[in-house]
Motif scaffolding. Structure first.
Motif, PDB file in Angstrom:
ATOM      1  N   SER A 223     -14.769  -5.935  68.833  1.00 50.40           N
ATOM      2  CA  SER A 223     -14.509  -5.459  70.231  1.00 50.40           C
ATOM      3  C   SER A 223     -13.893  -6.752  71.006  1.00 50.40           C
ATOM      4  O   SER A 223     -12.873  -6.458  71.555  1.00 50.40           O
ATOM      5  CB  SER A 223     -15.876  -5.435  71.112  1.00 50.40           C
ATOM      6  OG  SER A 223     -16.589  -6.292  70.991  1.00 50.40           O
ATOM      7  N   GLU A 226     -10.324  -6.748  69.580  1.00 48.65           N
ATOM      8  CA  GLU A 226      -9.413  -5.617  70.356  1.00 48.65           C
ATOM      9  C   GLU A 226      -8.934  -5.888  71.765  1.00 48.65           C
ATOM     10  O   GLU A 226      -7.874  -5.696  72.265  1.00 48.65           O
ATOM     11  CB  GLU A 226     -10.287  -4.268  70.410  1.00 48.65           C
ATOM     12  CG  GLU A 226     -10.411  -3.868  69.050  1.00 48.65           C
ATOM     13  CD  GLU A 226     -11.046  -2.491  69.006  1.00 48.65           C
ATOM     14  OE1 GLU A 226     -11.586  -1.986  70.233  1.00 48.65           O
ATOM     15  OE2 GLU A 226     -11.405  -1.721  67.939  1.00 48.65           O
ATOM     16  N   ARG A 227      -9.969  -6.571  72.566  1.00 53.00           N
ATOM     17  CA  ARG A 227      -9.739  -7.106  73.728  1.00 53.00           C
ATOM     18  C   ARG A 227      -8.585  -8.024  73.853  1.00 53.00           C
ATOM     19  O   ARG A 227      -7.551  -8.159  74.791  1.00 53.00           O
ATOM     20  CB  ARG A 227     -10.922  -7.729  74.449  1.00 53.00           C
ATOM     21  CG  ARG A 227     -11.673  -6.584  75.030  1.00 53.00           C
ATOM     22  CD  ARG A 227     -12.877  -7.002  76.068  1.00 53.00           C
ATOM     23  NE  ARG A 227     -13.673  -8.273  75.431  1.00 53.00           N
ATOM     24  CZ  ARG A 227     -14.673  -7.984  74.973  1.00 53.00           C
ATOM     25  NH1 ARG A 227     -15.369  -6.715  75.019  1.00 53.00           N
ATOM     26  NH2 ARG A 227     -15.459  -8.959  74.644  1.00 53.00           N
ATOM     27  N   GLU A 230      -5.287  -6.230  73.368  1.00 55.10           N
ATOM     28  CA  GLU A 230      -4.916  -5.384  74.452  1.00 55.10           C
ATOM     29  C   GLU A 230      -4.281  -6.393  75.538  1.00 55.10           C
ATOM     30  O   GLU A 230      -3.262  -5.944  76.095  1.00 55.10           O
ATOM     31  CB  GLU A 230      -6.045  -4.605  74.939  1.00 55.10           C
ATOM     32  CG  GLU A 230      -6.581  -3.457  74.047  1.00 55.10           C
ATOM     33  CD  GLU A 230      -7.733  -2.852  74.710  1.00 55.10           C
ATOM     34  OE1 GLU A 230      -8.130  -3.301  75.721  1.00 55.10           O
ATOM     35  OE2 GLU A 230      -8.221  -1.877  74.095  1.00 55.10           O
ATOM     36  N   GLU A 231      -4.861  -7.407  75.756  1.00 56.14           N
ATOM     37  CA  GLU A 231      -4.291  -8.544  76.679  1.00 56.14           C
ATOM     38  C   GLU A 231      -3.037  -9.034  76.245  1.00 56.14           C
ATOM     39  O   GLU A 231      -1.900  -9.250  77.113  1.00 56.14           O
ATOM     40  CB  GLU A 231      -5.255  -9.724  76.653  1.00 56.14           C
ATOM     41  CG  GLU A 231      -4.903 -10.945  77.688  1.00 56.14           C
ATOM     42  CD  GLU A 231      -4.529 -10.241  78.922  1.00 56.14           C
ATOM     43  OE1 GLU A 231      -3.826 -10.879  79.859  1.00 56.14           O
ATOM     44  OE2 GLU A 231      -5.373  -9.159  79.458  1.00 56.14           O
ATOM     45  N   LYS A 233      -0.760  -7.126  74.652  1.00 58.17           N
ATOM     46  CA  LYS A 233       0.259  -6.199  75.050  1.00 58.17           C
ATOM     47  C   LYS A 233       0.400  -5.863  76.573  1.00 58.17           C
ATOM     48  O   LYS A 233       1.542  -5.751  76.979  1.00 58.17           O
ATOM     49  CB  LYS A 233      -0.344  -4.653  74.523  1.00 58.17           C
ATOM     50  CG  LYS A 233       0.423  -3.385  74.996  1.00 58.17           C
ATOM     51  CD  LYS A 233      -0.368  -2.355  74.341  1.00 58.17           C
ATOM     52  CE  LYS A 233       0.623  -1.016  74.436  1.00 58.17           C
ATOM     53  NZ  LYS A 233      -0.023   0.304  74.046  1.00 58.17           N
ATOM     54  N   ARG A 234      -0.659  -6.310  77.374  1.00 62.61           N
ATOM     55  CA  ARG A 234      -0.450  -6.213  78.662  1.00 62.61           C
ATOM     56  C   ARG A 234       0.359  -7.284  79.354  1.00 62.61           C
ATOM     57  O   ARG A 234       1.196  -7.258  79.991  1.00 62.61           O
ATOM     58  CB  ARG A 234      -1.890  -6.236  79.508  1.00 62.61           C
ATOM     59  CG  ARG A 234      -2.599  -4.997  79.368  1.00 62.61           C
ATOM     60  CD  ARG A 234      -3.806  -4.864  80.465  1.00 62.61           C
ATOM     61  NE  ARG A 234      -4.812  -5.876  80.099  1.00 62.61           N
ATOM     62  CZ  ARG A 234      -5.722  -5.921  79.358  1.00 62.61           C
ATOM     63  NH1 ARG A 234      -6.253  -4.559  79.041  1.00 62.61           N
ATOM     64  NH2 ARG A 234      -6.709  -6.521  79.190  1.00 62.61           N
TER      65      ARG A 234
END
Length: 337
Positions: A223, A226-227, A230-231, A233-234
């Motif tokens: 997890s 994944e975070r 995602e960060e 990508k953001r």
């Protein structure tokens, strides 16, 4: 008034109210926060807010009256003054946005020399140029009587009533939009694309370090991995979204109006009056979007107006508690009597 005119009048009223509230909030933040006043971009934002507020209280009400009454609101002198302001304020706003983009470009591309290249004196010189540039075109237009009420836009703006001046007015209009809208757009695209290039370069460096760290940390929870992804990508999308907003709102709001003004110069093309007012409303919508795009959605401004609201609520709560305590003491005195 038909249904279209009612809708357009309603849109102008909404734009006027939102623009007034949003730009007043920006002005309050500037006056309240010393940190915002110390920053060089604050001068450009203050100038942009001044133009937006003046446009809101001078031009937009007369456009609303022009839509309702379908004729020139007020006398010729008032219309000439408002038309002069419309040309001056629109150009000044565009150049202020270009100045803000130059400031961001220097801050991101030349961070070590930013404070030497962009000082208060430099910002004041840039603002002096924007004012001189912006006031020159309406002075020429006013001296040649090219300012008046234009029924196509239901507003006081650049307008030539004399057929013998058509060629000169066409040249003037082309030069005016080339040195205001087109020049500002070129500066915006050049500076913000350079900023985007640097931002993407830094994102790639951070992504490489992040991936190396994730490879070394073999026991990291999925997890958390994944975070982190995602960060990443953001982070890559954040700069693109901001720059797209800066350039996109400029084009979306001003381009339809400028293109309509240029197409109008051709006597072979007929432009619907409703479209003329719609294009004018799109130009007015920039007055509404500027406070959010450049100020109110930024962390520093959000924190400032939240502090203002908390201070007002705290003061009101203190006053209410004082009044309650005073009334309680009066009740005790009455009972003792």
């Amino acid at each position: 008034m038909n249904i279209w005119e009612v809708i357009l009048a309603f849109v102008v009223v909404v734009l006027m109210l939102v623009a007034l509230l949003a730009n007043v909030l920006v002005l309050m933040c500037f006056l309240y926060s010393s940190d915002i006043r110390k920053q060089v971009p604050g001068l450009f934002i203050l100038n942009l807010t001044f133009c937006n507020l003046l446009m809101t209280v001078s031009n937009m009400p007369l456009t609303l009256a022009g839509i309702i009454y379908k004729s020139q609101p007020g006398g010729d002198q008032i219309c000439h003054v408002v038309g002069f302001l419309e040309t001056f304020l629109t150009t000044n706003s565009m150049l202020s946005m270009a100045a803000l983009s130059i400031d961001r470009w220097i801050a991101v591309v030349f961070p070590l020399s930013y404070h030497s290249k962009m000082r208060y004196r430099d910002a004041a010189l840039i603002l002096s140029y924007t004012w001189l540039h912006s006031v020159s075109f309406p002075i020429v237009a006013a001296s040649l009587s090219w300012v008046g009420f234009h029924h196509l836009y239901a507003s006081c703006t650049l307008y030539n009533k004399r057929p013998e001046d058509r060629t000169q007015f066409v040249i003037f209009t082309g030069v005016f939009h080339a040195l205001s809208f087109l020049l500002s757009l070129i500066v915006l695209c050049f500076t913000y694309l350079k900023v985007l290039k640097v931002a993407r370069f830094h994102c790639k460096r951070i992504d490489v370090i992040t991936m190396q760290t994730l490879v070394l940390l073999v026991d990291i929870h999925p997890s958390v991995r994944e975070r982190c992804l995602e960060e990443q990508k953001r982070r890559r999308q954040r700069a693109t979204k901001k720059i797209s907003t800066f350039i996109g709102t400029f084009i979306l709001c001003f381009a339809p109006y400028v293109i309509t003004r240029l197409v109008e110069l051709s006597s072979m093309v007929h432009i619907n009056s409703h479209w003329g007012i719609i294009s004018k409303c799109l130009a007015y919508s920039k007055v509404v979007s500027d406070p959010f795009v450049y100020s109110l959605l930024r962390h520093q401004y959000r924190k400032t107006w939240k502090d203002i609201i908390n201070k007002i609520l705290k003061r009101s709560s203190i006053n209410s508690s004082a009044l309650t305590s005073e009334s309680h003491n009066q009740n005790i005195l009455q009972l003792n009597e």
